[in-house]
Design a protein around this motif. Structure first.
Motif, PDB file in Angstrom:
ATOM      1  N   ARG A 274       1.365   5.860   5.197  1.00  0.00           N
ATOM      2  CA  ARG A 274       0.548   6.004   6.404  1.00  0.00           C
ATOM      3  C   ARG A 274      -0.749   5.207   6.296  1.00  0.00           C
ATOM      4  NH1 ARG A 274       1.666  12.513   7.227  1.00  0.00           N
ATOM      5  NH2 ARG A 274       3.669  12.263   8.317  1.00  0.00           N
ATOM      6  N   VAL A 275      -1.367   5.220   5.129  1.00  0.00           N
ATOM      7  CA  VAL A 275      -2.575   4.414   4.930  1.00  0.00           C
ATOM      8  C   VAL A 275      -2.246   2.937   5.106  1.00  0.00           C
ATOM      9  CG1 VAL A 275      -4.245   3.633   3.198  1.00  0.00           C
ATOM     10  CG2 VAL A 275      -3.787   6.077   3.478  1.00  0.00           C
ATOM     11  N   LEU A 276      -1.141   2.508   4.489  1.00  0.00           N
ATOM     12  CA  LEU A 276      -0.753   1.102   4.563  1.00  0.00           C
ATOM     13  C   LEU A 276      -0.373   0.704   5.983  1.00  0.00           C
ATOM     14  CD1 LEU A 276      -0.196  -1.497   2.945  1.00  0.00           C
ATOM     15  CD2 LEU A 276       2.134  -0.662   2.590  1.00  0.00           C
ATOM     16  N   ARG A 277       0.385   1.541   6.661  1.00  0.00           N
ATOM     17  CA  ARG A 277       0.835   1.197   8.016  1.00  0.00           C
ATOM     18  C   ARG A 277      -0.345   1.111   8.979  1.00  0.00           C
ATOM     19  NH1 ARG A 277       5.997   2.060  11.289  1.00  0.00           N
ATOM     20  NH2 ARG A 277       5.262   2.081  13.442  1.00  0.00           N
ATOM     21  N   THR A 290       9.719   1.828  14.344  1.00  0.00           N
ATOM     22  CA  THR A 290       8.869   2.756  15.087  1.00  0.00           C
ATOM     23  C   THR A 290       8.383   3.850  14.140  1.00  0.00           C
ATOM     24  OG1 THR A 290      10.697   4.217  15.690  1.00  0.00           O
ATOM     25  CG2 THR A 290      10.245   2.350  17.160  1.00  0.00           C
ATOM     26  N   PRO A 291       7.312   4.553  14.494  1.00  0.00           N
ATOM     27  CA  PRO A 291       6.858   5.656  13.635  1.00  0.00           C
ATOM     28  C   PRO A 291       7.930   6.714  13.410  1.00  0.00           C
ATOM     29  CG  PRO A 291       5.156   5.093  15.230  1.00  0.00           C
ATOM     30  CD  PRO A 291       6.382   4.317  15.621  1.00  0.00           C
ATOM     31  N   GLU A 292       8.775   6.945  14.395  1.00  0.00           N
ATOM     32  CA  GLU A 292       9.809   7.972  14.280  1.00  0.00           C
ATOM     33  C   GLU A 292      10.880   7.604  13.259  1.00  0.00           C
ATOM     34  OE1 GLU A 292       7.550   8.261  17.841  1.00  0.00           O
ATOM     35  OE2 GLU A 292       8.840   6.591  17.209  1.00  0.00           O
ATOM     36  N   GLU A 293      11.134   6.320  13.081  1.00  0.00           N
ATOM     37  CA  GLU A 293      12.178   5.873  12.156  1.00  0.00           C
ATOM     38  C   GLU A 293      11.614   5.420  10.810  1.00  0.00           C
ATOM     39  OE1 GLU A 293      15.321   6.175  12.603  1.00  0.00           O
ATOM     40  OE2 GLU A 293      15.399   6.666  14.739  1.00  0.00           O
ATOM     41  N   GLN A 294      10.311   5.374  10.691  1.00  0.00           N
ATOM     42  CA  GLN A 294       9.684   4.866   9.468  1.00  0.00           C
ATOM     43  C   GLN A 294       9.863   5.826   8.305  1.00  0.00           C
ATOM     44  OE1 GLN A 294       7.695   1.822   8.768  1.00  0.00           O
ATOM     45  NE2 GLN A 294       8.348   2.689   6.806  1.00  0.00           N
ATOM     46  N   GLY A 295      10.472   5.361   7.221  1.00  0.00           N
ATOM     47  CA  GLY A 295      10.586   6.146   6.006  1.00  0.00           C
ATOM     48  C   GLY A 295       9.370   5.970   5.121  1.00  0.00           C
ATOM     49  N   PRO A 296       9.217   6.798   4.077  1.00  0.00           N
ATOM     50  CA  PRO A 296       8.033   6.740   3.220  1.00  0.00           C
ATOM     51  C   PRO A 296       8.162   5.785   2.037  1.00  0.00           C
ATOM     52  CG  PRO A 296       9.345   8.625   2.613  1.00  0.00           C
ATOM     53  CD  PRO A 296      10.070   7.963   3.758  1.00  0.00           C
ATOM     54  N   ILE A 297       9.293   5.106   1.892  1.00  0.00           N
ATOM     55  CA  ILE A 297       9.572   4.350   0.670  1.00  0.00           C
ATOM     56  C   ILE A 297       9.047   2.926   0.738  1.00  0.00           C
ATOM     57  CG2 ILE A 297      11.381   3.611  -0.921  1.00  0.00           C
ATOM     58  CD1 ILE A 297      10.973   6.692  -0.673  1.00  0.00           C
ATOM     59  N   ILE A 298       9.245   2.284   1.855  1.00  0.00           N
ATOM     60  CA  ILE A 298       8.831   0.885   2.001  1.00  0.00           C
ATOM     61  C   ILE A 298       8.370   0.649   3.440  1.00  0.00           C
ATOM     62  CG2 ILE A 298      11.194   0.134   2.496  1.00  0.00           C
ATOM     63  CD1 ILE A 298      10.492  -2.522   1.110  1.00  0.00           C
ATOM     64  N   LEU A 299       7.321  -0.140   3.575  1.00  0.00           N
ATOM     65  CA  LEU A 299       6.846  -0.564   4.897  1.00  0.00           C
ATOM     66  C   LEU A 299       7.249  -2.015   5.103  1.00  0.00           C
ATOM     67  CD1 LEU A 299       5.127   0.086   7.455  1.00  0.00           C
ATOM     68  CD2 LEU A 299       3.214  -0.993   6.253  1.00  0.00           C
ATOM     69  N   THR A 300       7.937  -2.265   6.215  1.00  0.00           N
ATOM     70  CA  THR A 300       8.318  -3.627   6.578  1.00  0.00           C
ATOM     71  C   THR A 300       7.508  -4.041   7.797  1.00  0.00           C
ATOM     72  OG1 THR A 300      10.542  -3.295   5.707  1.00  0.00           O
ATOM     73  CG2 THR A 300      10.233  -5.119   7.215  1.00  0.00           C
ATOM     74  N   MET A 349      -3.477   1.637  -1.935  1.00  0.00           N
ATOM     75  CA  MET A 349      -3.093   1.014  -0.676  1.00  0.00           C
ATOM     76  C   MET A 349      -4.318   0.447   0.046  1.00  0.00           C
ATOM     77  SD  MET A 349       0.081   1.094  -0.579  1.00  0.00           S
ATOM     78  CE  MET A 349       1.442   1.898  -1.412  1.00  0.00           C
ATOM     79  N   ARG A 350      -5.425   1.143  -0.054  1.00  0.00           N
ATOM     80  CA  ARG A 350      -6.652   0.617   0.555  1.00  0.00           C
ATOM     81  C   ARG A 350      -7.088  -0.668  -0.146  1.00  0.00           C
ATOM     82  NH1 ARG A 350      -7.471   6.334   0.207  1.00  0.00           N
ATOM     83  NH2 ARG A 350      -7.204   7.259   2.305  1.00  0.00           N
ATOM     84  N   ARG A 351      -6.952  -0.693  -1.449  1.00  0.00           N
ATOM     85  CA  ARG A 351      -7.239  -1.914  -2.200  1.00  0.00           C
ATOM     86  C   ARG A 351      -6.307  -3.050  -1.772  1.00  0.00           C
ATOM     87  NH1 ARG A 351      -5.497  -2.332  -8.519  1.00  0.00           N
ATOM     88  NH2 ARG A 351      -5.363  -4.610  -8.634  1.00  0.00           N
ATOM     89  N   ALA A 352      -5.036  -2.728  -1.566  1.00  0.00           N
ATOM     90  CA  ALA A 352      -4.077  -3.743  -1.128  1.00  0.00           C
ATOM     91  C   ALA A 352      -4.437  -4.279   0.255  1.00  0.00           C
ATOM     92  CB  ALA A 352      -2.669  -3.167  -1.128  1.00  0.00           C
ATOM     93  N   LEU A 353      -4.907  -3.407   1.131  1.00  0.00           N
ATOM     94  CA  LEU A 353      -5.278  -3.838   2.483  1.00  0.00           C
ATOM     95  C   LEU A 353      -6.472  -4.800   2.460  1.00  0.00           C
ATOM     96  CD1 LEU A 353      -4.770  -0.428   4.269  1.00  0.00           C
ATOM     97  CD2 LEU A 353      -3.551  -2.549   4.835  1.00  0.00           C
ATOM     98  N   VAL A 354      -7.428  -4.541   1.569  1.00  0.00           N
ATOM     99  CA  VAL A 354      -8.551  -5.476   1.412  1.00  0.00           C
ATOM    100  C   VAL A 354      -8.024  -6.844   0.981  1.00  0.00           C
ATOM    101  CG1 VAL A 354     -10.618  -5.989   0.053  1.00  0.00           C
ATOM    102  CG2 VAL A 354     -10.233  -3.665   0.920  1.00  0.00           C
TER     103      VAL A 354
END
Length: 370
Positions: A274-277, A290-300, A349-354
């Protein structure tokens, strides 16, 4: 380096340190350690002592998928495979090359398969004995929930094989509550955060016992793995094991329990995602699901349609900033894959976003273009 891929995942210092030992696999202390690991893994799968068994093999998750198909699907038998990602594609090839007949159920890679779709396919072909399902498709990040699918499979008197390689240890599964399941498959890495090198199947013992010798392969015969354990002891391996990886896996299981088990790990991974998305969306990057189909393992994420952007250039720019992501994608359109699992936290994840923001600026990709 912050490793954000869906596997092999980043591991803790304790797990890495546990690899630094020399082990004799036949040593009685190690045999006891290994036998205990098998019990702990069975329990994590919801297995019952004397009813279910942990049947490991050396190697990757694909080895386990092939072994399960060879062991449980009859030679020349039909297996239904819902296809909504790359790992279903690989399952189809493994089944075909094992001499089984894959029956493909096409599903968009932007949503999970529906139980009704599986039921309709099974009703249309009574010769299909098994459904082989990928729980977490890391091509896109979509989740195929085995509980409603399994209920449909069970109602029609068929069997299921579950590839839970990137799901087990975080997403829910209880093999005792799903008696249609011949095997749930996973590895020592991924959501359990051990070192790669060992694959696991948790299976009903009676089913595995009656299938021994029918796989067409000694190496991939899960029934023979069970037979060896029952004759030589639960601390025995048929062939030389990745002993150090097993030792480190025991430490990883300790850390999994200390964190609070499956529920706590799922909560951390979900928070990571959620932080990353939300941060990626603030950078102008568009999620694939979509948020409804988003799993917690990987963000594409969709790749930016900007002149200065290339995936390898983005990966290289992130790596210079201490973040490593996949340099390939598995979706029909160009995308970016970022793992949310492993020994990482929302702060990571916040570090990755920076780093992502700085990389996009370096490449001349403006937020509105992304």
């Amino acid at each position: 380096m912050l490793l954000l891929i869906p596997g092999p995942v980043q591991t803790s210092a304790e797990v890495k340190a546990a690899m630094g030992v020399d082990i004799a696999p036949w040593d009685l202390d190690f045999r006891r350690e290994y036998a205990r690991i098998r019990e702990r893994v069975r329990d994590l799968a919801g297995g019952v002592e004397g009813v279910h068994a942990t049947l490991p093999l050396q190697g990757a998750g694909h080895f386990m998928v092939e072994a399960a198909i060879r062991t449980f699907v009859p030679p020349a038998g039909k297996v239904l495979i819902p296809r909504n990602g790359t790992y279903a594609d690989r399952m189809i090839r493994l089944a075909r090359e094992a001499g089984r007949v894959p029956m493909v159920l096409e599903v968009p890679d932007t949503r999970g398969v529906r139980a009704g779709e599986v039921a309709a396919a099974l009703e249309a072909d009574p010769e299909i004995s098994h459904v082989s399902l990928v729980y977490s498709e890391t091509g896109s990040g979509v989740i195929n929930d085995p509980r409603p699918v399994g209920k449909a499979v069970r109602a029609l008197g068929r069997r299921m094989i579950l590839d839970a390689v990137s799901a087990f240890g975080a997403l829910p599964f209880d093999i005792a509550a799903q008696p249609e399941c011949d095997a749930v498959l996973f590895t020592s890495n991924k959501c359990l955060e051990g070192m790669p090198g060992i694959g696991f199947a948790v299976c009903p013992m009676e089913r595995a016992r009656e299938r021994a010798g029918l796989a067409g392969s000694w190496s991939f015969d899960l029934g023979d793995v069970l037979r060896t354990a029952e004759t030589a002891g639960w601390g025995s391996f048929r062939f030389t094991p990745a002993a150090q990886a097993l030792h480190a896996f025991g430490v990883a299981l300790d850390l999994h329990a200390a964190e609070g088990g499956r529920e706590a790990r799922l909560a951390r991974y979900t928070a990571n995602m959620r932080v990353l998305r939300s941060g990626a969306e603030r950078l102008g990057l568009r999620p694939y699901l979509t948020p409804e189909e988003q799993g917690p393992i990987i963000l594409t994420l969709h790749q930016p349609e900007a002149p200065g952007f290339t995936l390898q250039g983005f990966v290289d720019a992130l790596k210079r900033r201490g973040v490593l992501i996949s340099n390939f994608y598995n979706t029909p359109v160009p995308s970016i894959r970022i793992g949310c699992i492993g020994a990482v936290t929302p702060d990571d994840m916040r570090r990755a976003l920076v780093a992502m923001e700085a990389a996009l600026v370096e490449m001349g990709v403006r937020r509105e273009a992304a």
